[in-house]
Design a protein around this motif. Structure first.
Motif: not given
Length: 328
Positions: A95, A97, A102-107, A109-110, A113, A136
């Motif tokens: 990934c 970022s 914000a993009k780092e945080q979303s990854y 979270e991915l 998931d 995490w």
């Protein structure tokens, strides 16, 4: 259809033993293994492969989140991580970022998931300040960027010493007005600034840092502005390869030649830096070793979550070329 329980009953063993025969038959004694295999054949048992893949998913997936995949540094780090992951039968998700917290945080979270077994992360400064590794559901290993207060394994360069060495080299060759092109989004930029400023202070000289996004475009713009000043610097030191490339483009656009008109040095010993037309002095980072060590630390953490936090600090090597030659 027969179930694994049916096989266990027919063979007179536990379901755990049946699972071991199916997954690691060499770990089961031959007589017992043959007993289970006969039961499987008699019942025409077929394992539920989809369920097995779901159970094994967490153990087979790791993530690598880097700040800018355009940087050759992260390309080399990623190659090393992938090599280690492949040797251990792990899948790797890469990934990028874009230096965006914000993009780092979303990854991250991915990765949660996707039930990743672990993640190697090169964090942004903002993300690092808020990072809580224990929050995490997977172990984290930090690469290139870290704070002493962050409780996570990390692999970093001795940035302070490397920048001090590069600045001392420029000073020894007669340069005095040395400007630093530094990235704002990482601890590495700050640490390299500290080494640079320390070297100048030892000679009674004032630092001239210029802070910016760590991109080629930002390096080119900042350098063009520096060169337009009447008291322009007599040398430039860039804290990463993209800034260094941008600086050289601006130098060439201004009709200047290193080292006759201006000295140039920077971090990241990319292939293009050794081209005869450029011949750029650089700090070579052990990029492959950084990635390999980070992947090995992650594997160790996955196997032993309670082991003490470990920091590995690697050294950079100053590669002296013509762009920083002594002033006549």
């Amino acid at each position: 259809m027969a179930s694994i329980k049916d096989v266990a009953l027919r063979a007179g063993v536990s379901t755990t033993t049946v699972s071991r025969v199916l997954s690691t038959p060499e770990a089961v004694r031959a007589p017992l293994r043959e007993q289970v295999e006969r039961a499987i054949a008699e019942l025409a048992y077929r394992p539920n492969l989809a369920a097995r893949r779901l159970r094994q998913r967490r153990a087979s997936l790791v993530g690598l989140i880097v700040s800018d995949i355009r940087s050759a540094f992260f390309t080399d780090v990623g190659r090393a991580v992938e090599d280690v992951a492949y040797r251990h039968g792990l899948r790797l998700i890469l990934c990028n970022s874009d230096e965006d917290p914000a993009k780092e945080q979303s990854y991250l979270e991915l990765m949660a998931d996707e039930q990743a077994s672990g993640v190697i992360l090169s964090p942004t400064m903002a993300g690092l300040k808020q990072l809580r590794p224990q929050a995490w559901p997977f172990p984290l290993v930090l690469v290139d960027r870290a704070l002493d207060s962050t409780r996570a394994d990390r692999v970093v360069l001795d940035n302070h010493a490397a920048a001090r060495r590069a600045t001392d080299h420029l000073l020894a060759n007669g340069y005095r007005r040395i400007a630093l092109l530094a990235g704002t989004h990482s601890t590495t930029g700050q640490q390299r600034h500290a080494g640079y400023a320390e070297a100048l202070a030892a000679h009674g000289l004032a630092p001239q840092p210029v802070w910016m996004d760590p991109t080629r475009e930002a390096g080119e713009r900042a350098t063009a502005q520096l060169l337009s000043r009447p008291d322009r610097p007599d040398a430039l030191l860039a804290t990463n390869g993209l800034l260094l490339l941008g600086a050289l483009q601006a130098v060439q656009a201004a009709g200047l030649r290193p080292p006759q008109d201006i000295g140039v040095a920077g971090f990241d010993n990319n292939d293009w830096t050794s081209l005869p037309a450029l011949d750029v002095t650089t700090v070579a980072q052990p990029t492959y070793d950084i990635g390999r060590t980070a992947a090995e630390l992650l594997l160790q953490r996955m196997q032993d979550p309670q082991r003490p936090v470990r920091q590995v600090v690697l050294e950079g090597a100053l590669v002296v070329r013509g762009s920083s030659a002594g002033r006549s």
